[in-house]
Design an enzyme around this catalytic site. Structure first.
Site, short mmCIF file in Angstrom:
data_model
loop_
_atom_site.label_atom_id
_atom_site.label_comp_id
_atom_site.label_asym_id
_atom_site.label_seq_id
_atom_site.Cartn_x
_atom_site.Cartn_y
_atom_site.Cartn_z
N GLY A 124 7.04 -1.81 -2.34
CA GLY A 124 6.38 -0.52 -2.36
C GLY A 124 6.91 0.40 -3.44
CB THR B 161 -0.24 7.75 0.76
OG1 THR B 161 -0.63 7.07 1.94
CG2 THR B 161 -1.04 9.04 0.63
CD GLN C 157 -2.80 -0.07 4.49
OE1 GLN C 157 -2.77 1.13 4.24
NE2 GLN C 157 -1.70 -0.76 4.79
CE1 TYR D 140 -1.85 7.05 8.52
CE2 TYR D 140 -0.06 5.47 8.29
CZ TYR D 140 -0.68 6.64 7.90
OH TYR D 140 -0.14 7.41 6.90
NE ARG E 255 2.59 -2.63 5.76
CZ ARG E 255 3.04 -1.64 4.99
NH1 ARG E 255 2.30 -0.56 4.81
NH2 ARG E 255 4.21 -1.73 4.40
N PRO F 25 0.83 -1.21 0.00
CG PRO F 25 0.02 -1.02 2.17
CD PRO F 25 0.72 -1.97 1.25
#
Length: 373
Positions: free
Chosen positions: A319, A32, A105, A186, A233, A30
């Site tokens: 990534g 952004t 995600q 997060y 994750r 994942p």
């Protein structure tokens, strides 16, 4: 039974992940990219981007807000409105048409949110009223962070329900499953960490309190869509966004002890070379393990291959190389080096530049498009 591919590179072996048969062991990590509109709705450009990368064994989407308080960036996609579900359906249809598989995600910003990045202008929330000190990215540039408001027990319960609702919405949108983002600073990570969780109630204090929120989220999501469609994750010890975990081992051992019986599709673990959390996760986790070593050093074809060849992980998530290489797997199979990122300034902007204009190693062949001029 997982069977070897005709190529010697173990990343090109097939793998059975829950109900899915992956054609290779490369997971697109994942990342952004902020190409949704200001209502968090994905558009055709995002469909093109993900479809270009559909040869990955599995795509894990960029972080998706499960509700309004979970929004970190204004053009970050969500999964809490019907329009967002319809937008994501265009993306998943494109990926499936190109032969791919994709998980959503679910990512809650927690204290990293900002009023300028929320459609309702609301104050961010977190386990405790502990702000970040580093600047926050907005459409108007970097701004000072805002102190979060400590979540009430009722708000925690509502947030757990929001994760489950977003997971159900993900399946309506055509995703093959979901990944809970419990890493990289997060919200679940904020409950696990020492400096961001100062609570003295049932969601704080000792190890059992710190793991309670991520465990409740994982249980709720697994109950909503089936555990074999859920990944988790984690990134023990990761200091991103000023996180502090002085002794993460007992906390994560307890977390894995409690979620292991659920029968999740996979555990996704990120580490940097200074830590050996993957080795410990391998000993504690009996299910499929996705490894990522690109936390502070970019993953290379060699390091990704070694991760699976040495048995440290069953799958490897890649990534940043996927930004410039829509055909990461194709290049591995052809033994062609991965291209480097051309223009880093276009990671988080709008439009196609730096997003869908990287070609495959065969130029315009297949799903790939030639660079824009």
């Amino acid at each position: 039974m997982n069977t070897p591919n005709q190529y010697p590179n173990p990343l090109l072996d097939t793998y059975g992940l829950g109900s899915l048969r992956l054609p290779n062991r490369v997971v697109m990590a994942p990342m952004t990219r902020l190409r949704a509109d200001r209502s968090g709705v994905p558009g055709d450009l995002m469909a093109t981007y993900y479809a270009q990368r559909a040869e990955a064994g599995l795509i894990v989407s960029e972080g998706i807000a499960p509700d309004v308080p979970g929004q970190q960036y204004l053009t970050e996609p969500g999964l809490y409105t019907d329009a967002q579900v319809r937008g994501w359906r265009r993306v998943t249809d494109a990926v499936h048409a190109a032969g791919g598989r994709i998980f959503a995600q679910l990512m809650h910003a927690g204290r990293s949110g900002h009023p300028a990045n929320r459609p309702d202008g609301g104050t961010p929330v977190g386990p405790s009223a502990v702000p970040r000190t580093d600047p926050v990215h907005t459409l108007d540039g970097k701004v000072a962070p805002v102190a979060p408001r400590a979540m009430s027990v009722r708000e925690i319960s509502e947030t757990v329900a929001a994760y489950a609702g977003a997971a159900r919405a993900a399946l309506r949108a055509g995703f093959d499953g979901v990944e809970i983002h419990g890493a990289n600073g997060y919200l679940p990570h904020q409950f696990l960490a020492d400096n961001t969780n100062l609570r003295t109630d049932a969601y704080g204090g000792g190890t059992s309190g710190r793991v309670r929120f991520p465990v409740e989220v994982t249980e709720a999501v697994a109950d909503a869509v089936g555990a074999d469609r859920v990944g988790l994750r984690i990134s023990p010890g990761n200091s991103q966004f000023e996180m502090v975990e002085r002794d993460p081992d007992p906390v994560y051992r307890e977390l894995l002890r409690l979620v292991s019986p659920l029968g999740l599709a996979y555990l996704h673990v990120t580490e940097d070379p200074a830590r050996t959390v993957l080795a410990r996760a391998r000993r504690l986790w009996e299910g499929a393990l996705v490894g990522n070593t690109g936390e502070h050093e970019e993953t290379t074809a060699e390091s990704a291959t070694a991760l699976v060849a040495e048995g440290r992980a069953d799958l490897v998530s890649v990534g940043r190389p996927y930004i410039a290489n829509p055909d990461v797997v194709g290049r591995l199979a052809a033994r062609v080096p991965w291209a480097t990122i051309r223009e880093k300034d276009f990671h988080y902007t709008t439009g196609p530049r730096g997003y869908v204009d990287y070609p495959g190693h065969n130029g315009t062949k297949g799903n790939f498009v030639a660079p824009l001029t």
